[in-house]
Design a protein around this motif. Structure first.
Motif, PDB file in Angstrom:
ATOM      1  N   THR A  49      51.667  31.552  60.304  1.00 58.53           N
ATOM      2  CA  THR A  49      50.852  32.728  59.608  1.00 58.53           C
ATOM      3  C   THR A  49      51.109  32.519  58.346  1.00 58.53           C
ATOM      4  OG1 THR A  49      50.909  34.346  61.165  1.00 58.53           O
ATOM      5  CG2 THR A  49      50.510  35.150  59.224  1.00 58.53           C
ATOM      6  N   LEU A  50      49.991  32.349  57.504  1.00 56.41           N
ATOM      7  CA  LEU A  50      49.855  32.161  56.149  1.00 56.41           C
ATOM      8  C   LEU A  50      49.479  33.449  55.445  1.00 56.41           C
ATOM      9  CD1 LEU A  50      49.992  30.235  53.615  1.00 56.41           C
ATOM     10  CD2 LEU A  50      47.594  29.955  53.849  1.00 56.41           C
ATOM     11  N   THR A  51      50.516  34.067  54.462  1.00 56.65           N
ATOM     12  CA  THR A  51      50.231  35.150  53.900  1.00 56.65           C
ATOM     13  C   THR A  51      50.054  34.948  52.449  1.00 56.65           C
ATOM     14  OG1 THR A  51      51.573  36.378  55.320  1.00 56.65           O
ATOM     15  CG2 THR A  51      51.257  37.581  53.534  1.00 56.65           C
ATOM     16  N   LEU A  52      49.110  35.608  51.617  1.00 54.92           N
ATOM     17  CA  LEU A  52      48.916  35.320  50.265  1.00 54.92           C
ATOM     18  C   LEU A  52      48.710  36.643  49.867  1.00 54.92           C
ATOM     19  CD1 LEU A  52      45.691  32.792  50.040  1.00 54.92           C
ATOM     20  CD2 LEU A  52      48.242  32.556  50.115  1.00 54.92           C
ATOM     21  N   ARG A  53      49.634  37.104  48.575  1.00 51.29           N
ATOM     22  CA  ARG A  53      49.717  38.234  47.804  1.00 51.29           C
ATOM     23  C   ARG A  53      48.909  38.300  46.464  1.00 51.29           C
ATOM     24  NH1 ARG A  53      55.589  40.765  46.781  1.00 51.29           N
ATOM     25  NH2 ARG A  53      55.601  40.911  48.904  1.00 51.29           N
ATOM     26  N   PHE A  54      48.142  39.234  46.380  1.00 48.72           N
ATOM     27  CA  PHE A  54      47.500  39.177  45.077  1.00 48.72           C
ATOM     28  C   PHE A  54      47.876  40.599  44.248  1.00 48.72           C
ATOM     29  CE2 PHE A  54      45.128  36.250  47.541  1.00 48.72           C
ATOM     30  CZ  PHE A  54      45.154  35.225  46.904  1.00 48.72           C
ATOM     31  N   PHE A  99      40.721  31.523  44.738  1.00 49.09           N
ATOM     32  CA  PHE A  99      39.915  30.962  43.701  1.00 49.09           C
ATOM     33  C   PHE A  99      39.019  29.696  44.263  1.00 49.09           C
ATOM     34  CE2 PHE A  99      38.751  28.362  39.700  1.00 49.09           C
ATOM     35  CZ  PHE A  99      37.647  28.906  39.575  1.00 49.09           C
ATOM     36  N   ARG A 100      39.720  28.940  45.105  1.00 53.62           N
ATOM     37  CA  ARG A 100      39.257  27.935  45.755  1.00 53.62           C
ATOM     38  C   ARG A 100      39.768  27.638  47.174  1.00 53.62           C
ATOM     39  NH1 ARG A 100      35.245  27.980  42.884  1.00 53.62           N
ATOM     40  NH2 ARG A 100      35.026  27.091  41.047  1.00 53.62           N
ATOM     41  N   PRO A 101      39.166  26.823  47.998  1.00 55.63           N
ATOM     42  CA  PRO A 101      39.538  26.782  49.206  1.00 55.63           C
ATOM     43  C   PRO A 101      40.971  26.364  49.411  1.00 55.63           C
ATOM     44  CG  PRO A 101      37.511  25.708  49.096  1.00 55.63           C
ATOM     45  CD  PRO A 101      37.864  25.877  47.540  1.00 55.63           C
ATOM     46  N   VAL A 102      41.616  27.164  50.520  1.00 52.58           N
ATOM     47  CA  VAL A 102      43.112  26.778  51.140  1.00 52.58           C
ATOM     48  C   VAL A 102      43.009  25.675  52.081  1.00 52.58           C
ATOM     49  CG1 VAL A 102      45.213  27.539  51.967  1.00 52.58           C
ATOM     50  CG2 VAL A 102      43.853  28.805  50.544  1.00 52.58           C
ATOM     51  N   GLU A 103      43.487  24.456  51.879  1.00 53.99           N
ATOM     52  CA  GLU A 103      43.471  23.391  52.641  1.00 53.99           C
ATOM     53  C   GLU A 103      44.880  22.875  53.411  1.00 53.99           C
ATOM     54  OE1 GLU A 103      41.782  20.386  50.196  1.00 53.99           O
ATOM     55  OE2 GLU A 103      39.850  20.993  50.398  1.00 53.99           O
ATOM     56  N   LEU A 104      44.831  22.690  54.851  1.00 50.28           N
ATOM     57  CA  LEU A 104      46.034  22.104  55.316  1.00 50.28           C
ATOM     58  C   LEU A 104      45.734  20.574  55.608  1.00 50.28           C
ATOM     59  CD1 LEU A 104      48.569  22.618  56.798  1.00 50.28           C
ATOM     60  CD2 LEU A 104      47.191  22.770  59.134  1.00 50.28           C
ATOM     61  N   VAL A 105      46.617  19.888  54.687  1.00 49.58           N
ATOM     62  CA  VAL A 105      46.530  18.329  54.864  1.00 49.58           C
ATOM     63  C   VAL A 105      47.582  17.783  55.711  1.00 49.58           C
ATOM     64  CG1 VAL A 105      46.609  16.400  53.213  1.00 49.58           C
ATOM     65  CG2 VAL A 105      45.552  18.565  52.436  1.00 49.58           C
TER      66      VAL A 105
END
Length: 719
Positions: free
Chosen positions: A16-21, A71-77
């Protein structure tokens, strides 16, 4: 907001990816430090501490929509495979004949092998040499390469670049080859861009994001607006410091369309901190911008931001406090390292005895406009380069008016959408009304409540007339000006905003005026007082053009009382001026300068047509008009006719008139006219394509209007 982050993770099964703003304003309240000045443009004042867009924080003209979230896409590389490219440094140069490409690749090779490697561009291949275990470098010269040009001056040629390391092919996108310099002029005070050895008159607009809520950065979001900008004849777009850094697709499209980019750092109006953490953040964001646009030939100017020097000077600070040298040195240093082929401008405006002086360096010119100067101030001010200019409250067409859901002009909600400088006792509708009264000899206040429809039609026309007049002055031979960018490209919400395009993407009357004013092959008239009219001819293309100039004076818009014609040669990349008096063997007071009785005519028509031997094209290349009695032409039956046609290209109208028709425009719920708000002289047919609006399936059904027509002309197509 403007920094991209690469975070290494190890994923073992479900994750799970959690982003906090965090909320912005409580964070700002904790920031300490006293600024030398406090601007009125944006609020709160603590925004100077954080790296976020000012969009949504400028109450005078922008909706209060704040940027929240990724602001821009989150990518899994996936970090897999024998080889990973960690960085690509791609430099191009052009010497007027040959192109040169220098490529440095930084790779992660897991097996430590150093297989043979090459780089290929424009049909040429060169070896890449291993400098160490992780770095390859190579140089490639492309003899006689097709260069990249702004579309007004040539083809924006792009060439695919690819590297090969062993069996692995690496697509490096496309690039263009061009040279770029700044011509400061004989006095060292000018600012003109020189592309591939040719001095360019840069013109266009200041950009606004197409989606202020989602801040979309894909090709589909950018393409309609940038194509419309190119179609208007613009060859430059400025991304101002109050906006945001656009995504890669924006620069890709500007490369393809031949539009130069003036890129501001996202800094505007504030007195910014100079602590190490802030400077490191700004350095990183600029480095990332320059790295990801490194192959883009369209990126021409990096500017240190908008109106910081001007703000300090106008608020009365001492000269030593105007500049922010540490911040500017940070930006300039990154440009020198990463994009030495682009130009650095410390701030916009800057360069004169005062930062906002028009006759030195880069200015924001609002002499004609906000400061309500007469049209001839465009010459008297000696503008060198206007990175902003000609802001008006541009009235959208009738369908775009309806997006507000309230009646135009009178409703308070209409008025709150009219842009204003915060704290000023006037707004930009007042500015427009000033020129409406000056050019059309009407009382805007009385007209607004007695005949609101007439008021709106004149209001749409007048800002376009001002734009054409000013750019006709700036582009003539002998002008000091080398560029002008109209403020603003597109409205951020429905209403009569600064945008020459409405918030729904529909061109306004001002867009059509820009399209005429920006033509690469142009003819214009200027009133030189007792010296009469001057005819200005321009050809920015690389080909010579044989042409015919025709000058006609009409009485009552119908009777020719003077006519002169001359064959002319328009050399490539040329500008010339011909006194109108030199076109005829007899004296005729075209400007009514000598006042020998009443003027014998009310309009002068300049027409430039292409000629090949004895043949002359029916469609003019360009036209220009002069009104010795002013633009307040009486309304009358013009003998305007409309023929509806349908062909392979869709629907079109063919228009003719017996008397001069002023600001001809089409109203049709299902279609918009490709050309509109143009003047139509008598005796020649004009074909106008009709472009279907979204969802239209029916045949055209509308009206053709002219400002001096006693009544509109109705038309209807047969499905």
């Amino acid at each position: 907001m403007f920094l991209a982050h690469e975070v290494p993770v190890t994923l073992g099964g479900e994750a799970t990816l959690t982003l906090r703003f965090r909320a912005l304003h409580p964070d700002l309240a904790a920031r300490k430090g006293r600024a030398r000045w406090r601007p009125r443009l944006a609020e709160p004042a603590g925004l100077r501490f954080v790296r976020t867009t000012l969009l949504g924080h400028m109450p005078g003209w922008c909706p209060a929509v704040h940027a929240v979230g990724p602001f821009r896409p989150v990518e899994l590389v996936a970090d897999a495979g024998p080889l990973r490219v960690r960085a690509a440094d791609l430099r191009t140069a052009y010497d007027g004949r040959d192109g040169r490409l220098t490529l440095t690749l930084t790779v992660d090779s897991r097996d430590g092998a150093r297989p043979p490697a090459t780089v290929e561009v424009a049909g040429q291949t060169a070896a890449l040499a291993w400098i160490d275990a992780d770095t390859l470098r190579g140089d490639l010269t492309i003899p006689g390469v097709e260069p990249w040009w702004p579309h007004t001056h040539g083809a924006p040629a792009l060439h695919a670049v690819a590297a090969r390391i062993g069996d692995t092919r690496i697509d490096l996108g496309r690039t263009g080859f061009r040279s770029l310099e700044v011509d400061r002029g004989p006095d060292g005070q000018g600012f003109a861009l020189v592309v591939n050895g040719e001095r360019i008159f840069a013109r266009g607009a200041c950009w606004t994001p197409p989606d202020i809520v989602g801040l979309s950065g894909d090709r589909a979001a950018y393409e309609p607006g940038l194509t419309l900008l190119r179609d208007a004849g613009a060859n430059m777009v400025r991304v101002g410091g109050t906006m945001l850094y656009e995504a890669d697709a924006f620069f890709d499209l500007c490369d393809e369309l031949g539009i130069l980019v003036w890129q501001d750092a996202m800094l505007a109006n504030f007195d910014y901190p100079t602590d190490a953490a802030f400077l490191d953040g700004v350095r990183a964001e600029i480095a990332q911008l320059l790295d990801r646009t490194q192959a883009s030939p369209s990126l021409a100017v990096l500017c240190g931001g908008s109106e910081m020097e001007q703000q300090a000077a106008m608020l009365g600070l001492a000269r030593a406090a105007w500049a922010q040298p540490v911040l500017m040195e940070t930006l300039q240093g990154e440009l020198a390292v990463r994009r030495p082929d682009a130009v650095f401008v410390p701030n916009s405006p800057s360069g004169g005895a005062l930062p906002f002086i028009a006759d030195s360096g880069v200015s924001h010119y609002y002499g004609v406009g906000a400061y309500q100067r007469p049209l001839d101030d465009a010459r008297r001010a000696g503008v060198r380069f206007a990175a902003e200019c000609l802001a008006f409250s541009h009235v959208p067409d009738g369908l775009s008016d309806g997006a507000l859901g309230v009646p135009a002009v009178h409703h308070p909600r209409w008025k709150e959408r009219v842009p204003r400088d915060t704290g000023a006792s006037w707004d930009f509708e007042d500015v427009r009304d000033h020129y409406l009264e000056t050019l059309y000899a009407v009382d805007p206040r009385r007209l607004r409540y007695e005949d609101p429809d007439r008021y709106l039609r004149l209001s749409r026309a007048v800002t376009g007339e001002v734009i054409e007049s000013v750019f006709g002055e700036w582009r003539r031979a002998g002008s000091t000006c080398a560029g002008g960018l109209v403020w603003l490209w597109r409205d951020l919400w429905p209403g009569a905003g600064w945008g020459v395009v409405a918030s729904d993407g529909t061109p306004k009357a001002a867009w059509h005026a820009m399209r005429r004013a920006f033509r690469p092959v142009q003819a214009a008239l200027t009133d030189e007082g007792v010296n009469g009219l001057a005819v200005h001819l321009l050809n920015e293309t690389a080909a010579a053009i044989p042409a015919v100039v025709t000058l006609t004076a009409l009485r009552d818009g119908a009777v020719p009382v003077f006519r002169a014609e001359r064959a002319v040669a328009l050399p490539p990349r040329s500008a010339q001026t011909i006194p109108a008096a030199a076109l005829s063997d007899r004296f005729f007071d075209l400007t009514h300068a000598y006042r020998f009785g009443p003027a014998a005519h009310d309009v002068v028509v300049l027409t430039l047509t292409r000629s090949e031997g004895a043949e002359t094209d029916a469609e003019p290349i360009a036209q220009s008009f002069h009104f010795p009695k002013g633009r307040a032409l009486p309304r009358a039956d013009l003998g305007l006719t409309v023929e509806v046609r349908h062909g392979e290209d869709g629907w079109a109208l063919t228009l003719t008139t017996r008397r001069f028709a002023c600001s001809v425009h089409v109203e049709d719920d299902g279609y918009r006219a490709q050309d509109a708000w143009f003047h139509l002289p008598p005796g020649a047919a004009r074909t106008v394509r009709l472009l279907p609006r979204a969802g239209t399936t029916k045949a055209p059904d509308g009206e053709v209007h002219a400002l001096n027509a006693s009544a509109p002309i109705r038309y209807r197509g047969n499905a």
